[in-house]
Design a protein around this motif. Structure first.
Motif, PDB file in Angstrom:
ATOM      1  N   TRP A 114      40.442  41.607  28.001  1.00 34.83           N
ATOM      2  CA  TRP A 114      40.006  42.295  29.221  1.00 34.83           C
ATOM      3  C   TRP A 114      41.165  42.917  29.972  1.00 34.83           C
ATOM      4  CZ3 TRP A 114      35.174  43.679  30.229  1.00 34.83           C
ATOM      5  CH2 TRP A 114      34.161  43.042  29.504  1.00 34.83           C
ATOM      6  N   SER A 115      42.383  42.440  29.689  1.00 32.79           N
ATOM      7  CA  SER A 115      43.526  43.058  30.369  1.00 32.79           C
ATOM      8  C   SER A 115      43.659  44.522  29.936  1.00 32.79           C
ATOM      9  CB  SER A 115      44.814  42.284  30.079  1.00 32.79           C
ATOM     10  OG  SER A 115      45.249  42.529  28.769  1.00 32.79           O
ATOM     11  N   GLU A 128      41.397  46.383  32.143  1.00 28.89           N
ATOM     12  CA  GLU A 128      42.029  46.540  33.454  1.00 28.89           C
ATOM     13  C   GLU A 128      43.116  47.606  33.410  1.00 28.89           C
ATOM     14  OE1 GLU A 128      43.262  42.717  34.885  1.00 28.89           O
ATOM     15  OE2 GLU A 128      41.244  42.299  35.635  1.00 28.89           O
ATOM     16  N   ARG A 172      41.451  50.886  33.689  1.00 28.84           N
ATOM     17  CA  ARG A 172      41.027  51.170  35.065  1.00 28.84           C
ATOM     18  C   ARG A 172      42.234  51.522  35.919  1.00 28.84           C
ATOM     19  NH1 ARG A 172      37.938  46.227  37.331  1.00 28.84           N
ATOM     20  NH2 ARG A 172      37.104  47.680  38.847  1.00 28.84           N
ATOM     21  N   ASP A 173      43.316  50.809  35.670  1.00 27.56           N
ATOM     22  CA  ASP A 173      44.546  51.056  36.412  1.00 27.56           C
ATOM     23  C   ASP A 173      45.073  52.464  36.138  1.00 27.56           C
ATOM     24  OD1 ASP A 173      46.682  49.718  38.065  1.00 27.56           O
ATOM     25  OD2 ASP A 173      47.903  50.427  36.394  1.00 27.56           O
ATOM     26  N   SER A 232      37.409  55.482  34.068  1.00 26.60           N
ATOM     27  CA  SER A 232      36.246  54.766  34.585  1.00 26.60           C
ATOM     28  C   SER A 232      35.027  55.188  33.783  1.00 26.60           C
ATOM     29  CB  SER A 232      36.041  55.073  36.072  1.00 26.60           C
ATOM     30  OG  SER A 232      35.772  56.436  36.243  1.00 26.60           O
ATOM     31  N   ARG A 257      46.611  41.342  42.322  1.00 27.75           N
ATOM     32  CA  ARG A 257      45.382  41.925  41.766  1.00 27.75           C
ATOM     33  C   ARG A 257      44.495  42.503  42.865  1.00 27.75           C
ATOM     34  NH1 ARG A 257      43.703  40.806  36.797  1.00 27.75           N
ATOM     35  NH2 ARG A 257      41.572  40.382  37.428  1.00 27.75           N
ATOM     36  N   PHE A 277      41.713  44.893  41.256  1.00 22.94           N
ATOM     37  CA  PHE A 277      40.978  44.129  40.240  1.00 22.94           C
ATOM     38  C   PHE A 277      40.218  42.962  40.864  1.00 22.94           C
ATOM     39  CE2 PHE A 277      44.677  45.626  37.573  1.00 22.94           C
ATOM     40  CZ  PHE A 277      43.979  46.709  37.083  1.00 22.94           C
ATOM     41  N   GLU A 278      40.684  42.534  42.036  1.00 18.75           N
ATOM     42  CA  GLU A 278      39.985  41.484  42.779  1.00 18.75           C
ATOM     43  C   GLU A 278      39.633  42.067  44.137  1.00 18.75           C
ATOM     44  OE1 GLU A 278      39.396  38.270  41.930  1.00 18.75           O
ATOM     45  OE2 GLU A 278      40.580  38.082  40.092  1.00 18.75           O
ATOM     46  N   PRO A 325      39.982  50.406  41.202  1.00 18.52           N
ATOM     47  CA  PRO A 325      41.381  50.517  40.758  1.00 18.52           C
ATOM     48  C   PRO A 325      41.781  51.925  40.339  1.00 18.52           C
ATOM     49  CG  PRO A 325      40.327  48.636  39.731  1.00 18.52           C
ATOM     50  CD  PRO A 325      39.263  49.354  40.492  1.00 18.52           C
ATOM     51  N   THR A 343      49.997  49.376  37.422  1.00 16.56           N
ATOM     52  CA  THR A 343      50.338  47.986  37.175  1.00 16.56           C
ATOM     53  C   THR A 343      51.052  47.829  35.833  1.00 16.56           C
ATOM     54  OG1 THR A 343      48.345  47.358  38.385  1.00 16.56           O
ATOM     55  CG2 THR A 343      49.394  45.643  37.073  1.00 16.56           C
ATOM     56  N   PHE A 379      51.379  44.934  33.276  1.00 17.56           N
ATOM     57  CA  PHE A 379      50.705  43.662  33.077  1.00 17.56           C
ATOM     58  C   PHE A 379      51.614  42.649  32.392  1.00 17.56           C
ATOM     59  CE2 PHE A 379      47.426  46.779  33.574  1.00 17.56           C
ATOM     60  CZ  PHE A 379      46.446  46.122  34.281  1.00 17.56           C
TER      61      PHE A 379
END
Lengths: 312, 380
Positions: free
Chosen positions: A204-205, A208, A211-212, A216, B74, B79-80, B99, B106, B108
């Motif tokens: 899932w990272s 993310e 998305r970062d 989308s 996050r 993300f949160e 985001p 970011t 990671f």
């Protein structure tokens, strides 16, 4: 190891030979039963079938001498009446139904799989079991159930009748729609399971990161989820499309005469017409066609980035 | 070293161009206003954190694992979602902003490189998603690869890279977007010590050169000291202390901060008499009135060791004691000692600066001197 440690000792050579012999024996003992199974139930029957394909038709449809290529010519569409596209249409229809079934199971499986993944880990096996459970019952029974569900007196048929989509007193089966419903219903678990296996390991990272990096919606899915679930998806396509291509039960019970598929065509050569050499030739053709399709599929799906994992 | 021309070609280097908004006065600033995050199961990961990060600052969130620093990061990334409070970036409230719409990128902890894309395409990803012209994308990707010295890896897959190379690609992928804020979640934790030290310096140099705001999360106090302009020490979802690195190190506000950031000798204040403090190692003179602080702290490197001469009985100044070295650990640039003084223990760090500096052996008598100015009073 042992050869490298004692390179000059003559006894070592014997020991190495004995060890190699032992290794070979172990290989035969472990691989033997599987090999025997393949030889007995795949190689020999296929060879027999191939041989039958070169026989002439007897009075009762049974194979008899002399040898001929007539059954294979018949597969290609040639008969005493000249060439007809009948078989081509059946093959094309079977292919189309198989591809459609695979596409529909994909469309259903993705949301379903991600719904299950989103549940708490303790609840997931039960939900997955509910998807798989129907496939543990007999396919004929399940397909008969659909005949009831789609028949003229069923709620679905009534709804279609009152919506004007269906003439009164008619059912939704037999027909292409009923057959497709039957195929999707029967093969959905075979798409869900490999896709679930891939989705459960999803990093899932990566999503993310997508998305970062301004992705989308559809683009996020296409660039982060899809590549990660592709191995499972490819396995699912193979598990669905190939059996759906040659399926016999669903087209026979739900498809009706107007939507003959290759599975029903072959079955009828042995059960109804009968014409064993022609049925054998059709079977061999289907086998070769499927293998060729599988190889083409593998070549196409092996793109840079490596999806070699979990391919069949 | 970094090729000097790699960055000078880039227009607006040092002040990243942000086409999506006009340059606001607080361009690249981050304001956290009583941000709270409660995870299912009533676990408060972040508890009412308020914080202001300056544009162009290298800001570090430091704390033990589970202190909420990653959750806080996050929430800045989106993300949160905070259960209470607000995140404001460059003067704009981020409430409900996903985001992909935040002026933030970011790096990671796991790098999260796309395995199906080459290095160059990984770096290009953000620019492509933003729909920038192809020529500009290529120019920026190439400049960034040159800057991070990964140009020769352009066509490799991430799976073919070493840890350090992956780290550089992940960094390039975030920096190439020239966003106002870069968030780094323990980006160096998977690397070995030498590579880590190298990348720390490089990361710092990149940040100064590009002028972006860096928010860096780490549990490594040494890393925090090396890299940060300011640090925030976090514990159990709350901020313990925020300030410039030297301030936090020299004047920790409480025992937790003092102990988390480097080695320290900490004594509970038991009795105070006439500007003096009674501790297990003896009575210590203080430079300032002790107030109501609970503890006294002395950094090990602030304690001086000398040879015990015949004049041991007559002290040369305040806070001099006779001690015996009980344990000596040679560490190259410095040596660490455990010295027994009046039955109490002191940790002392002595640098090996010049050849004249001598090191001590276990069992040797020494004279221990503590400058009153180096005794820091800290809260509980």
């Amino acid at each position: 190891m042992s050869e490298a440690v004692f390179p000059v000792d003559p006894r070592a050579g014997m020991a190495a030979r004995a060890e190699a012999f032992g290794r070979r024996m172990r290989l035969w003992i472990t691989a033997g039963p599987g090999l025997a199974w393949i030889i007995l139930f795949l190689i020999i029957p296929s060879a027999v079938l191939l041989a039958i394909g070169f026989f002439s038709i007897g009075t009762y449809g049974n194979p008899q001498l002399p040898l001929t290529v007539e059954p294979f010519r018949e597969v290609a569409g040639y008969s005493i009446l000249g060439w007809s596209p009948g078989n081509l249409i059946v093959i094309f229809r079977s292919l189309l139904q198989a591809v459609l079934a695979a596409a529909l199971t994909i469309a259903l499986a993705y949301p379903l799989v991600f719904f299950i993944i989103a549940r708490p880990p303790a609840a997931r096996p039960l939900l997955l079991l509910l998807v798989i459970l129907p496939s543990w019952t007999n396919q004929v029974v399940r397909t008969y159930a659909w005949m009831e569900l789609l028949g003229p007196d069923s709620g679905l048929a009534h709804a279609a009748q009152s919506a004007g989509l269906l003439a009164p007193h008619l059912g939704l089966f037999p027909g292409v729609l009923a057959m497709q419903i039957g195929l999707v219903y029967n093969y959905l678990p075979y798409m869900v399971v490999p896709l679930y296996a891939a989705a459960e390991r999803l990093d899932w990272s990566m999503v993310e990161a997508g998305r970062d990096l301004y992705a989308s919606g559809v683009r996020l899915f296409r660039h982060t989820v899809f590549p990660q679930t592709l191995p499972g998806l490819l396995s699912g396509i193979i598990l669905v499309a190939i059996p759906a291509f040659g399926d016999y039960v669903v087209p026979t019970l739900l498809g009706g005469g107007k939507s003959m598929m290759i599975g029903s065509l072959i079955a009828s050569q042995f059960l109804e017409t009968p014409n064993w050499p022609y049925g054998a030739a059709l079977t061999i053709f289907m086998l070769v066609f499927t293998c060729a399709g599988l190889i083409a599929f593998r070549v196409l799906s092996r793109r840079p980035g490596g999806t070699e994992e979990s391919m069949m | 070293m970094i090729p000097a021309d790699a960055i000078s070609e880039r227009p607006g280097a040092g002040r990243p161009a942000a086409p999506r908004q006009a340059a606001a006065p607080r361009h690249g600033s981050i304001v956290l206003d009583r941000v709270t995050r409660i995870f299912p199961g009533r676990i408060t990961a972040v508890d009412g954190v308020s914080l202001s990060i300056e544009p162009g600052e290298f800001f570090t969130l430091l704390g033990p694992s589970g202190c909420g620093k990653t959750t806080l990061l996050r929430m800045i990334a989106g993300f949160e979602t905070p259960d209470a409070g607000h995140v404001v970036i460059s003067g704009r409230a981020m409430d409900g902003m996903p985001p992909h719409k935040r002026p933030v990128n970011t790096v990671f902890q796991s790098y999260a490189l796309f395995p199906h894309l080459t290095v160059a395409k990984n770096i290009d990803f953000g620019l492509r998603m933003r729909g920038l012209p192809k020529a500009e994308r290529r120019r920026r990707v190439e400049a960034m690869m040159a800057l991070l010295q990964i140009g020769d890896l352009a066509d490799r897959n991430p799976t073919q890279l070493s840890g350090g190379q992956r780290q550089r690609v992940a960094l390039a992928r975030a920096l190439v977007n020239e966003s106002e804020v870069v968030l780094l979640d323990e980006p160096l934790s998977a690397l070995d010590a030498k590579l880590r030290a190298e990348l720390q310096i490089e990361l710092l140099r990149m940040q100064k050169r590009l002028g972006m705001t860096f928010v860096f999360v780490t549990h490594d106090q040494h890393e925090a000291l090396v890299m940060s302009d300011r640090i925030a020490v976090m514990d159990r979802g709350r901020l313990r202390q925020v300030g410039p690195v030297a301030d936090v190190y020299e004047k920790p506000r409480d025992v937790f901060v003092a102990e988390f950031l480097g080695l320290s000798n900490i004594f509970p204040v038991t009795s105070i008499a006439g500007g003096c403090l009674d501790t297990p190692v003896g009575r210590l003179a203080l430079a300032a009135a002790p107030g109501n602080a609970g503890h006294a702290m002395i950094r090990p490197e602030k304690i001086r060791l000398d040879s015990a001469g015949p004049d041991m009985a007559t002290p040369h100044g305040p806070n001099q004691f006779a001690g015996i070295v009980r344990e000596a650990i040679y560490m190259g640039a410095s040596s660490q000692y455990r010295v027994e003084v009046n039955g109490g223990q002191l940790v002392v760090l002595d640098t090996n600066v010049s050849a004249r500096d001598r090191s001590w052996q276990a069992g040797e008598p020494v004279r221990v001197s503590i400058d009153p100015a180096n005794i820091v009073l800290v809260g509980q």
